[in-house]
Design a protein around this motif. Sequence first.
Motif, PDB file in Angstrom:
ATOM      1  N   LEU A  37       0.833  -1.208   0.000  1.00 35.84           N
ATOM      2  CA  LEU A  37       0.000   0.000   0.000  1.00 35.84           C
ATOM      3  C   LEU A  37       0.865   1.254   0.000  1.00 35.84           C
ATOM      4  CD1 LEU A  37      -2.790  -1.010   2.546  1.00 35.84           C
ATOM      5  CD2 LEU A  37      -3.039  -0.711   0.072  1.00 35.84           C
ATOM      6  N   TYR A  38       1.932   1.239   0.776  1.00 36.27           N
ATOM      7  CA  TYR A  38       2.849   2.379   0.844  1.00 36.27           C
ATOM      8  C   TYR A  38       3.498   2.628  -0.521  1.00 36.27           C
ATOM      9  CZ  TYR A  38       6.941   5.121   2.253  1.00 36.27           C
ATOM     10  OH  TYR A  38       7.901   6.092   2.359  1.00 36.27           O
ATOM     11  N   GLU A  68       2.320   1.696  -3.470  1.00 32.64           N
ATOM     12  CA  GLU A  68       1.288   2.182  -4.389  1.00 32.64           C
ATOM     13  C   GLU A  68       1.038   3.659  -4.164  1.00 32.64           C
ATOM     14  OE1 GLU A  68      -2.364  -0.016  -4.233  1.00 32.64           O
ATOM     15  OE2 GLU A  68      -1.346  -1.919  -4.641  1.00 32.64           O
ATOM     16  N   GLN A  69       0.975   4.076  -2.908  1.00 30.09           N
ATOM     17  CA  GLN A  69       0.746   5.486  -2.576  1.00 30.09           C
ATOM     18  C   GLN A  69       1.881   6.352  -3.100  1.00 30.09           C
ATOM     19  OE1 GLN A  69       0.515   6.286   1.610  1.00 30.09           O
ATOM     20  NE2 GLN A  69      -0.509   8.249   1.303  1.00 30.09           N
ATOM     21  N   GLU A  70       3.124   5.881  -2.995  1.00 24.78           N
ATOM     22  CA  GLU A  70       4.267   6.637  -3.487  1.00 24.78           C
ATOM     23  C   GLU A  70       4.175   6.850  -5.001  1.00 24.78           C
ATOM     24  OE1 GLU A  70       7.815   4.593  -2.244  1.00 24.78           O
ATOM     25  OE2 GLU A  70       8.192   6.114  -0.712  1.00 24.78           O
ATOM     26  N   VAL A 117       1.516   9.757  -5.723  1.00 21.63           N
ATOM     27  CA  VAL A 117       1.773  11.101  -5.213  1.00 21.63           C
ATOM     28  C   VAL A 117       2.775  11.823  -6.069  1.00 21.63           C
ATOM     29  CG1 VAL A 117       2.676  12.400  -3.259  1.00 21.63           C
ATOM     30  CG2 VAL A 117       1.165  10.478  -2.870  1.00 21.63           C
TER      31      VAL A 117
END
Length: 177
Positions: free
Chosen positions: A169-170, A172-174, A177
Motif C-alpha cells: 500500500l505504501y 502504491e501510494q508513493e 503522489v
Amino acid sequence: MDPQVVRIAKVSARLRLVSTLLMIAIPVVLVLVWAFVNHLPYFSSQLPVPVKGYLPRATRILAFLASMLPGGVAIYALSRLRRLFDLYSQGIIFRAANVECFRQLGYALFAWAAAGFLFKTLAGIILTFHWTPGTRLLVVGIDSQDVLAVFMGLVVITVAWVMDQGRKLYEEQELFV
C-alpha cells in the motif's frame, strides 16, 4: 532526516552489535558448558535425562554437537535479526527486505522447535549411551517451549504478512503522489 528515524537507526545499530555478539557467544558458551558439565550440577538438572556420574569426553563432544542443532538455529535467527537491524540502521523500514527478514525469523522459530525436539531425543541417547544395557533412555517429547516457539513463529509470520500488505500500500501510494 526525521528525528524518530535517527533514533531508530541508533538503537538498531546497537541491537545489530548485540545480535552479532550473541551469534558468537552461543557456540562459545555451549563449548564451555559441555566442557565443564561434570562440574555444573545445576545444569545437569536442565537436561532431558538425569546425568549420573562423570560424562566421558566423547559423550560431552557428541552432546555439544547435538546442542548445536538448536544453537545453530538460534544463530540463524540472530543473523536474521542482525540483518533487520542493519536495514533499520540504514533508515530502511518498510521494504521487501524487512518483510523477508521477519518471515525468515518466523520460520527460524519453527525450526527452533524442531531442533529442540531433536536435541532432546539425541541428548537422551547420547547421555545414557555409556550406561549399562537396559538402563539407557530414549526421550521423545514436546515441551511448552517447543509449543511456544511454534506459536511465536506463527505470530511473526502473520506480522510479516501484514507488514507486506502495508508495504505494498505504501509503495502504491508513493506511485500516485
